[in-house]
Design a protein around this motif. Sequence first.
Motif, PDB file in Angstrom:
ATOM      1  N   GLY A  29       0.820  -1.211   0.000  1.00  0.00           N
ATOM      2  CA  GLY A  29       0.000   0.000   0.000  1.00  0.00           C
ATOM      3  C   GLY A  29       0.853   1.259   0.000  1.00  0.00           C
ATOM      4  O   GLY A  29       0.541   2.241  -0.678  1.00  0.00           O
ATOM      5  N   LYS A  30       1.954   1.244   0.767  1.00  0.00           N
ATOM      6  CA  LYS A  30       2.867   2.401   0.788  1.00  0.00           C
ATOM      7  C   LYS A  30       3.481   2.617  -0.586  1.00  0.00           C
ATOM      8  O   LYS A  30       3.628   3.758  -1.034  1.00  0.00           O
ATOM      9  N   LEU A  31       3.834   1.530  -1.244  1.00  0.00           N
ATOM     10  CA  LEU A  31       4.382   1.625  -2.598  1.00  0.00           C
ATOM     11  C   LEU A  31       3.345   2.228  -3.548  1.00  0.00           C
ATOM     12  O   LEU A  31       3.659   3.095  -4.359  1.00  0.00           O
ATOM     13  N   GLY A  32       2.091   1.785  -3.415  1.00  0.00           N
ATOM     14  CA  GLY A  32       1.015   2.330  -4.246  1.00  0.00           C
ATOM     15  C   GLY A  32       0.786   3.808  -3.989  1.00  0.00           C
ATOM     16  O   GLY A  32       0.559   4.586  -4.919  1.00  0.00           O
ATOM     17  N   PHE A  95     -11.671  -2.471  -3.664  1.00  0.00           N
ATOM     18  CA  PHE A  95     -10.743  -3.019  -2.672  1.00  0.00           C
ATOM     19  C   PHE A  95     -10.963  -4.511  -2.409  1.00  0.00           C
ATOM     20  O   PHE A  95     -10.344  -5.068  -1.509  1.00  0.00           O
ATOM     21  N   SER A  96     -11.829  -5.152  -3.173  1.00  0.00           N
ATOM     22  CA  SER A  96     -12.065  -6.582  -3.016  1.00  0.00           C
ATOM     23  C   SER A  96     -11.241  -7.422  -3.984  1.00  0.00           C
ATOM     24  O   SER A  96     -11.170  -8.638  -3.836  1.00  0.00           O
ATOM     25  N   SER A  97     -10.634  -6.793  -4.970  1.00  0.00           N
ATOM     26  CA  SER A  97      -9.865  -7.553  -5.943  1.00  0.00           C
ATOM     27  C   SER A  97      -8.709  -6.719  -6.472  1.00  0.00           C
ATOM     28  O   SER A  97      -8.622  -5.515  -6.225  1.00  0.00           O
ATOM     29  N   GLY A  98      -7.836  -7.373  -7.195  1.00  0.00           N
ATOM     30  CA  GLY A  98      -6.708  -6.693  -7.808  1.00  0.00           C
ATOM     31  C   GLY A  98      -5.677  -6.235  -6.791  1.00  0.00           C
ATOM     32  O   GLY A  98      -5.612  -6.719  -5.665  1.00  0.00           O
ATOM     33  N   SER A  99      -4.863  -5.281  -7.197  1.00  0.00           N
ATOM     34  CA  SER A  99      -3.776  -4.819  -6.331  1.00  0.00           C
ATOM     35  C   SER A  99      -4.295  -4.069  -5.104  1.00  0.00           C
ATOM     36  O   SER A  99      -3.654  -4.069  -4.056  1.00  0.00           O
ATOM     37  N   ALA A 105      -5.487  -4.762   5.532  1.00  0.00           N
ATOM     38  CA  ALA A 105      -6.860  -4.689   6.043  1.00  0.00           C
ATOM     39  C   ALA A 105      -7.172  -3.305   6.611  1.00  0.00           C
ATOM     40  O   ALA A 105      -8.267  -2.783   6.424  1.00  0.00           O
ATOM     41  N   GLY A 106      -6.217  -2.707   7.295  1.00  0.00           N
ATOM     42  CA  GLY A 106      -6.442  -1.384   7.874  1.00  0.00           C
ATOM     43  C   GLY A 106      -6.672  -0.325   6.810  1.00  0.00           C
ATOM     44  O   GLY A 106      -7.590   0.486   6.915  1.00  0.00           O
ATOM     45  N   PHE A 107      -5.847  -0.326   5.783  1.00  0.00           N
ATOM     46  CA  PHE A 107      -5.975   0.648   4.701  1.00  0.00           C
ATOM     47  C   PHE A 107      -7.298   0.469   3.969  1.00  0.00           C
ATOM     48  O   PHE A 107      -7.984   1.444   3.655  1.00  0.00           O
ATOM     49  N   ALA A 111     -10.300   3.156   3.625  1.00  0.00           N
ATOM     50  CA  ALA A 111     -10.866   3.577   2.341  1.00  0.00           C
ATOM     51  C   ALA A 111     -12.384   3.413   2.340  1.00  0.00           C
ATOM     52  O   ALA A 111     -13.114   4.261   1.816  1.00  0.00           O
ATOM     53  N   ILE A 112     -12.864   2.344   2.945  1.00  0.00           N
ATOM     54  CA  ILE A 112     -14.304   2.093   2.991  1.00  0.00           C
ATOM     55  C   ILE A 112     -14.995   3.016   3.999  1.00  0.00           C
ATOM     56  O   ILE A 112     -16.153   3.393   3.815  1.00  0.00           O
ATOM     57  N   LEU A 113     -14.267   3.420   5.034  1.00  0.00           N
ATOM     58  CA  LEU A 113     -14.852   4.267   6.076  1.00  0.00           C
ATOM     59  C   LEU A 113     -15.191   5.680   5.575  1.00  0.00           C
ATOM     60  O   LEU A 113     -16.159   6.282   6.022  1.00  0.00           O
ATOM     61  N   MET A 114     -14.437   6.201   4.609  1.00  0.00           N
ATOM     62  CA  MET A 114     -14.704   7.567   4.130  1.00  0.00           C
ATOM     63  C   MET A 114     -16.102   7.718   3.544  1.00  0.00           C
ATOM     64  O   MET A 114     -16.830   8.644   3.921  1.00  0.00           O
TER      65      MET A 114
END
Length: 135
Positions: A29-32, A95-99, A105-107, A111-114
């Motif tokens: 995630g940091k790389l992304g 956020f359910s598939s792909g990269s 899980a936290g990230f 993302a879903i919380l916003m």
Amino acid sequence: MNRNLSFYLILIVLVVVDAWLLAHPNLLGKLGVLVFKYDMIRTFPRALATVGISALISILIVAFMPKAGKQTALIVLGILMVGSIGLLINTIMKFSSGSYAMTGAGFKTGAILMPIILLLIFGNGLLETLKLKKA
């Protein structure tokens, strides 16, 4: 506008938790975040500002909507609620598939919380507008 202090305290907690989750992805995630130049969530203060400003703008929209008339406010807030639901569904799917699914899980939760925060704000505004007496 809702004058309920507990609603705003819960929103503040949700905004802080969301910012913290978004600012702490796993290594992939940091790389992304670096590759896609998501500078607005690179650090906790930046993520807090991003999430906080988004929530504040939403609260201001809700606060000033009744001034446009009850009917207009109901329509606009209804559209914003439907948009928030669409954003939530889109985020969950993304956020359910792909990269994106490998960002931690936290990230993913952040993302879903916003969209959930936006949904709470617009939904509460819609309920408060429905309670307004005819002017």
